[in-house]
Design an enzyme around this catalytic site. Structure first.
Site, PDB file in Angstrom:
ATOM      1  N   ASN A  40       0.836  -1.190   0.000  1.00 36.85           N
ATOM      2  CA  ASN A  40       0.000   0.000   0.000  1.00 36.85           C
ATOM      3  C   ASN A  40       0.878   1.250   0.000  1.00 36.85           C
ATOM      4  O   ASN A  40       1.951   1.286   0.611  1.00 36.85           O
ATOM      5  CB  ASN A  40      -1.016   0.003   1.143  1.00 36.85           C
ATOM      6  N   GLU A  42       0.276   5.174   0.644  1.00 29.51           N
ATOM      7  CA  GLU A  42      -0.664   6.219   1.072  1.00 29.51           C
ATOM      8  C   GLU A  42      -0.186   7.595   0.616  1.00 29.51           C
ATOM      9  O   GLU A  42       0.945   7.776   0.163  1.00 29.51           O
ATOM     10  CB  GLU A  42      -0.834   6.139   2.591  1.00 29.51           C
ATOM     11  N   CYS A  51      -3.994   0.533  -2.548  1.00 28.25           N
ATOM     12  CA  CYS A  51      -3.874  -0.690  -1.760  1.00 28.25           C
ATOM     13  C   CYS A  51      -2.752  -1.587  -2.297  1.00 28.25           C
ATOM     14  O   CYS A  51      -2.348  -1.487  -3.463  1.00 28.25           O
ATOM     15  CB  CYS A  51      -5.191  -1.467  -1.801  1.00 28.25           C
ATOM     16  N   GLU A  53      -2.956  -4.716  -3.021  1.00 27.46           N
ATOM     17  CA  GLU A  53      -3.428  -5.565  -4.116  1.00 27.46           C
ATOM     18  C   GLU A  53      -3.333  -4.814  -5.445  1.00 27.46           C
ATOM     19  O   GLU A  53      -2.954  -5.387  -6.478  1.00 27.46           O
ATOM     20  CB  GLU A  53      -4.892  -5.979  -3.880  1.00 27.46           C
ATOM     21  N   CYS A  84     -10.442  -4.826   0.406  1.00 28.11           N
ATOM     22  CA  CYS A  84     -11.511  -3.833   0.299  1.00 28.11           C
ATOM     23  C   CYS A  84     -12.352  -4.112  -0.951  1.00 28.11           C
ATOM     24  O   CYS A  84     -11.963  -4.893  -1.831  1.00 28.11           O
ATOM     25  CB  CYS A  84     -10.923  -2.423   0.259  1.00 28.11           C
ATOM     26  N   CYS A  87     -10.641  -3.490  -4.332  1.00 29.42           N
ATOM     27  CA  CYS A  87      -9.632  -4.500  -4.691  1.00 29.42           C
ATOM     28  C   CYS A  87     -10.286  -5.808  -5.109  1.00 29.42           C
ATOM     29  O   CYS A  87      -9.747  -6.546  -5.941  1.00 29.42           O
ATOM     30  CB  CYS A  87      -8.653  -4.709  -3.541  1.00 29.42           C
TER      31      CYS A  87
HETATM   32  N1  THU Z   1      -5.201  -1.783   2.630  1.00 30.00           N
HETATM   33  C1  THU Z   1      -4.626  -2.560   1.657  1.00 30.00           C
HETATM   34  O1  THU Z   1      -3.587  -2.199   1.090  1.00 30.00           O
HETATM   35  N2  THU Z   1      -5.233  -3.728   1.335  1.00 30.00           N
HETATM   36  C2  THU Z   1      -6.311  -4.245   1.982  1.00 30.00           C
HETATM   37  O2  THU Z   1      -6.743  -5.352   1.644  1.00 30.00           O
HETATM   38  C3  THU Z   1      -6.946  -3.499   3.077  1.00 30.00           C
HETATM   39  C4  THU Z   1      -6.440  -2.122   3.291  1.00 30.00           C
HETATM   40  C5  THU Z   1      -4.522  -0.543   3.015  1.00 30.00           C
HETATM   41  C6  THU Z   1      -5.140   0.726   2.531  1.00 30.00           C
HETATM   42  C7  THU Z   1      -4.603   1.724   3.525  1.00 30.00           C
HETATM   43  O3  THU Z   1      -3.315   2.172   3.099  1.00 30.00           O
HETATM   44  C8  THU Z   1      -4.438   0.922   4.792  1.00 30.00           C
HETATM   45  O4  THU Z   1      -4.467  -0.445   4.419  1.00 30.00           O
HETATM   46  C9  THU Z   1      -5.493   1.191   5.833  1.00 30.00           C
HETATM   47  O5  THU Z   1      -6.772   1.063   5.285  1.00 30.00           O
END
Ligand code: THU
Length: 129
Positions: A40, A42, A51, A53, A84, A87
């Site tokens: 991920n 941000e 994310c 994925e 999520c 994804c």
């Molecule tokens: N996140 C992912 O990268 N994948 C997931 O399956 C769930 C959430 C990340 C997004 C964000 O950067 C952090 O987790 C908190 O939501």
């Protein structure tokens, strides 16, 4: 499976998650057998984050592959973290419903599921006919 877990754990270390503090790693296997990893990433403008994925899928597509056969997602959480909604749709774009998805924790817990189980009633191109 350990090749995917190892790749997801390794890439998770590079996650850019200064806002949530929640690092996630993902690895997908392309139809060629090659493994692609993503974490991920941000952003200070929160909705612009991506994310793990999505990163793994982007790496696969950038390498010239458009079909995935296996997915592994790992985070440091009390229980395996579900992908999520966005994804789930992204995975369904490149993998059939039967494709295995393993949701895991750094500590070693694993939950086995599939793309179809994660996204029942998915939207696909057939609805645009
Ligand atoms: N996140 C992912 O990268 N994948 C997931 O399956 C769930 C959430 C990340 C997004 C964000 O950067 C952090 O987790 C908190 O939501």
């Amino acid at each position: 499976m350990s090749e995917l877990r190892d790749a997801a754990l390794a890439v998770r270390e590079n996650a850019h998650a200064p806002y949530s503090g929640f690092k996630v790693g993902a690895a997908v296997r392309g139809a060629s057998g090659r493994v692609y990893a993503g974490c991920n990433v941000e952003n200070v403008a929160y909705p612009e984050g991506t994310c793990a994925e999505a990163g793994a899928i982007a790496a696969m597509v950038a390498a010239g592959e458009t079909a995935l056969t296996d997915v592994y997602v790992v985070a440091d959480a009390p229980a395996p973290v579900p992908c999520c909604g966005g994804c789930r749709q992204k995975l369904a774009e490149f993998g059939g419903g039967e494709v295995p998805v393993t949701l895991a924790t750094v500590a070693g817990a694993e939950q086995a599921t599939t793309i179809a189980a994660l996204l029942p009633g998915k939207f696909d191109a057939g609805f645009m006919a």
